[in-house]
Write an enzyme that holds these catalytic residues in place. Structure first.
Site, PDB file in Angstrom:
ATOM      1  CB  SER A  48      -5.005  -3.646   3.135  1.00 31.23           C
ATOM      2  OG  SER A  48      -5.898  -3.873   4.178  1.00 31.23           O
ATOM      3  CD  GLU A  49      -5.370  -8.970   7.717  1.00 31.34           C
ATOM      4  OE1 GLU A  49      -4.283  -9.550   7.817  1.00 31.34           O
ATOM      5  OE2 GLU A  49      -6.145  -8.798   8.676  1.00 31.34           O
TER       6      GLU A  49
END
Lengths: 220, 699
Positions: A48-49
């Protein structure tokens, strides 16, 4: 116009793209639901960024934790082996080519695999988010989307009319009607949703489709 | 099931063939994958290209003539008299050496792992290092363009691993390992212990498994024998002179200072710092807060300073990787750098990396230190062993830095470098100014207030307790001024410093620039009319139906908006904290974000030039702080916090819990106190906005 499969089934079909050991980034929108359908027999690591690697399915309300969010700001769960890092590091993973697969949403995908998904029409400001980095950095990009917009217009277009996130970045598109590959020769129709015909897919596509002889029916 | 554990070393290196390129991690013996290196020697592969810090990691390969090229910062031993197989290879014409300053090397490795083809650093300007490199000016300062490195294989050493390849380290074992891990096409990690998946607390993992391909358990092995450990006995005149210099240098230290001591004589100073003086010694191999040389019974080969000497930790100490250590240095966070020298010129040029008898020399971290530290003091003998002056008109030896030295302390004098020339401020007891001038080639101006060098060290004053805790959010933000630029951390509501933002909103400020994720972070402040500009990756709300002050004020022409792709924005902010002026990235090429940006091709790929992004203030949210300002975070609430903390002039953190300095495990500290100015304790705020607003559970 054919309806094809549900949004949930699009996600479930997407899980067949996953191989054991893959590092996968799920974009905002429809793709985040993929985390709830991960195949139990293949170990996948979700990235997840905002700085998580190895997170689990969306969390129920009772355990939702604001310190544990995915890129869509949905609360998620901890899995054994999860790790955390800052956003600059998250994007070193992306830009540095360490993400095997990005599953993203889209407004449009063009015949050349151009992706438009970060900014709507008539918006005054570009809302980039992490997509510009991700569509270019991931080794493989798969788009999940409805085949047509609410007004009936095709999302599979000759040229994107929405602002483009990345040119030529898309490898495969999974819609409620079909699975389509982007190749150097053009868009190739690989699979049909159950009870959907080739003609229905062509009617719903502004882009030209190459129709090979060995089209399958989507399996889940 | 993912399982990266390999049963044997032989199998782990099976596909390493002749001609391969290898990154080998390690510093001073710590964190060096000696078992893998030895296995490579036994395997017999040759014509290797090595990217590594120094000879200490790869001597066996070089001695056995397996290496055709080496990129390093220190192609020699610390004890320069020892036989140097790299030098032998160069003389024989069989080995090519490319010297790169250590901070630049760390950055080149990090860039290679992160998809950044090139970046601009000030390190090496004015020295031999700049030859053949593009030089460019950013904001009136010169920078060199340096290129990323990559390798077929990366060999690293970690403490513990799980089968997913997640790694943790021990003390200064960390050093290059986390960045080298990112940079190999295949990364092979030798570790001391393998643990079950789930044994690591997620926030504890330093190298996430995504970077690691193979893990092999090996016996703990460190070939480093503690030499160069100073004996605290003053036996000779030379010892006496060194003690005089060290004690005088300690008088330059003030409580709360961040100080880097270079290799050699400067490290000796750490033994004279009294217990009542809280000075934070930073070591380029990734320790902040080391102490004096360790007693024999307390020595750990993984806890060494930059001179490779066994050291200790003070309360509030923390560890970081080599790129982060040099980000602290290059980014201007070190108050004082104390270096040794061969020569110093009358203009303050420094030569300390290559002597005449030493054809290759060794740069190490010296060049980075000269251009990063706020003040540079040189400590050295006044003359060479032959009686030649070291204080010269112009340096004859290769420069480490130009016009970078502020003060020189020798066994004879204390001298200040000024635009008017060298001022003789102090003389050693029993020495006259004339005697000093006679041994100095450069012309000295004798200060009207000439003093005798004092060596007394205050050991009686009460130690100053460093306490960065403020009583309330308003107290912490009230000096934020009109026109300020402010980072605000947070992503999707997680890690947003809501209390600091609310307090800021109560101030009647105008003309602010907010930098952060989206409207959810600073929309309310924009609505209050505080902003003239926002820099955001998502200048809007995810729910498009919601009233959005950013969009509306922009449409009315009352707000300037700069939208930036998130990865680029974070790297721009990180660059500012790390002293990198600008970098190239492939992100945004060909689409809207490339407008107005310089484009350049690297290795067949177009990239955009992006500039560092700094701010006056940073408002961040962390989980726990100690009174010195060390921070730890919880899960995805970390997001932008650590990056923004390093890039702002004043960093203010709201935290849920404050503990006494020393109560946070050094291995767990994510944001070291060097970056944090103010801490405020606030109640945990769980907005639960997701469920309240979306009204849905698991879909």
């Amino acid at each position: 116009m054919a309806t094809g499969i549900s949004r949930e089934l699009i996600c479930i079909r997407a899980t067949r793209e996953l191989e054991e050991g893959m590092y996968v980034n799920l974009g905002v929108g429809l793709p985040t639901q993929v985390s709830n359908f991960l195949p139990p027999d293949k170990e996948i690591v979700l990235h997840s960024e905002n700085g998580l690697l190895g997170y689990g399915p969306i969390a129920d309300e009772e355990i939702a934790d604001i310190d544990l969010l995915n890129a869509a700001a949905q609360p998620v769960t901890v899995l054994p082996g999860m790790s955390c890092f800052d956003t600059a590091e998250a994007f070193m993973m992306i830009r540095g080519g360490h993400i095997d697969l990005a599953i993203l949403g889209a407004f449009q995908v063009s015949e050349h695999g151009d992706l438009a998904n970060f900014m709507g029409m008539g918006e005054p400001l570009p809302t980039y988010g992490g997509g510009v980095d991700i569509c270019r950095g991931a080794k493989r990009v798969i788009i999940l989307m409805e085949h047509t917009a609410p007004d009936g217009k095709s999302r599979l277009v000759k040229e994107c009319t929405y602002p483009v996130t990345g040119y030529g970045v898309v490898d495969r598109v999974i819609t409620n009607l079909a699975v389509i590959d982007v190749t150097s020769e053009g868009l190739v129709l690989r699979e049909l949703a159950p009870d959907v015909t080739v003609e229905e897919v062509q009617a719903a596509s502004e882009a030209k489709l190459i129709i090979p002889p060995d089209i399958k029916v989507m399996e889940f | 099931m993912i399982n990266k554990i390999i049963p044997s070393v032989r199998e782990a290196i099976e596909d390493i063939k002749d001609g391969a390129s290898l990154l080998i991690s390690g510093f001073g013996g710590a964190g060096t994958p000696y078992n893998l290196v030895d296995a490579l020697v036994k395997k017999g592969v040759k014509d290797l290209t090595l990217i590594t810090n120094s000879l200490s990691t790869c001597a066996a390969l070089v001695e056995n003539r397996r290496v055709k090229k080496i990129i390093c910062s220190f192609p020699t031993w610390l004890q320069r008299s020892k036989e140097n197989p790299i030098l032998e290879g160069v003389k024989a014409g069989t080995l090519e050496v490319e010297i790169t300053p250590q901070g630049t090397l760390a950055e080149r490795i990090r860039a290679g792992g992160g998809g950044i083809p090139a970046f601009y650093t000030p390190t090496g300007v004015g020295t031999e290092i700049e030859v053949g490199k593009e030089k460019r000016i950013f904001a009136g300062k010169e920078y060199l363009l340096e290129r990323a490195v990559k390798a077929d294989f990366a060999l690293i050493k970690a403490y513990k691993a799980d089968r997913l390849g997640n790694l943790v380290y021990h003390y200064a074992m960390r050093n290059f390992n986390p960045i080298v891990a990112m940079c190999g096409n295949i990364t092979i990690a030798e570790v001391e212990e393998i643990v079950d998946v789930g044994s690591f607390e997620p926030n504890q993992v330093i190298t996430p498994g995504i970077y690691v391909h193979r893990v092999i358990k090996t016996p703990k092995k460190n070939i480093w024998v503690f030499k160069n450990v100073p004996v605290r006995v003053i036996a000779s005149e030379k010892d006496r002179q060194r003690e005089l210099i060290s004690k005088r240098a300690v008088r330059e230290l003030k409580s709360g200072m961040y100080v880097n001591l270079g290799g050699g004589l400067p490290t000796n100073i750490s033994n004279y710092i009294p217990p009542n003086l809280t000075v934070y010694l930073q070591s380029e191999n990734g320790i902040l807060g080391y102490g004096s040389i360790a007693d024999e019974d307390r020595r750990d080969p993984d806890l060494i300073n930059a001179s490779g000497q066994p050291t200790t930790l003070i309360p509030g100490a923390s560890f970081c990787n080599q790129a982060e250590a040099f980000a602290m240095i290059r980014g201007g966070h070190i108050d004082l750098s104390i270096l040794g020298a061969f020569q110093v010129s009358q203009e303050g040029d420094l030569a300390n990396w290559k002597a005449t008898a030493d054809p290759l020399g060794g740069v190490g971290g010296a060049m980075d230190l000269t251009c990063g530290a706020r003040r540079v003091i040189v400590v050295m003998e006044h003359t060479t062993p032959n009686g030649e002056p070291r204080l010269v008109k112009r340096c004859t030896l290769p420069l480490t830095g130009k016009k970078c030295v502020n003060t020189i302390i020798t066994n004879l004098a204390v001298i200040e470098v000024t635009p008017q020339g060298l001022f003789l401020l102090e003389v050693a007891p029993g020495t006259t100014p004339q005697e000093v001038q006679a041994l100095t080639e450069a012309q000295l101006i004798i200060s009207a207030e000439l003093k005798v060098m004092q060596t007394e060290i205050d050991t009686v004053s009460k130690p100053q307790q460093i306490d960065k805790v403020y009583p309330s959010p308003m107290e912490a933000v009230k000096d934020i001024h009109n026109g300020a630029s402010i980072f605000i951390s947070g992503f999707g509501g997680g890690g947003v410093p809501f209390n600091l933002v609310e307090a800021l909103g109560q101030l009647t400020l105008k003309g602010l620039t907010f930098i952060g994720n989206s409207s959810s972070t600073f929309g309310a402040l924009v609505e209050k009319g505080q902003a003239i500009k926002v820099v955001a990756t998502y200048p809007g709300f995810a729910q498009r139906s919601r009233y959005d002050p950013i969009k509306n004020l922009y449409r009315e022409g009352k707000l300037e908006v700069e939208a930036v792709p998130l990865g680029t924005m974070m790297e721009r902010i990180r660059s500012a904290g790390a002293g990198i002026a600008a970098f190239y990235t492939p992100t945004g090429v060909g689409m809207m974000a490339e407008k107005g940006k310089e484009k350049r091709n690297f290795n067949g790929r177009d990239c955009l030039l992006e500039h560092a992004l700094r701010a006056d203030f940073a408002l961040i949210k962390a989980y726990k702080a100690d009174r010195s300002g060390n921070l730890i975070y919880r899960y995805s609430a970390r997001n932008h916090g650590p990056i923004m903390a390093a890039a702002a002039r004043i960093t203010i953190a709201e935290v849920e819990e404050v503990v006494e300095t020393g109560q946070i495990d050094p291995e767990l500290i994510i944001t070291p106190h060097i970056y944090v100015d103010r801490v405020v304790q606030v109640p945990r705020k769980h907005t639960g906005w997701y469920y309240r607003e979306k009204g849905k559970g698991k879909s």
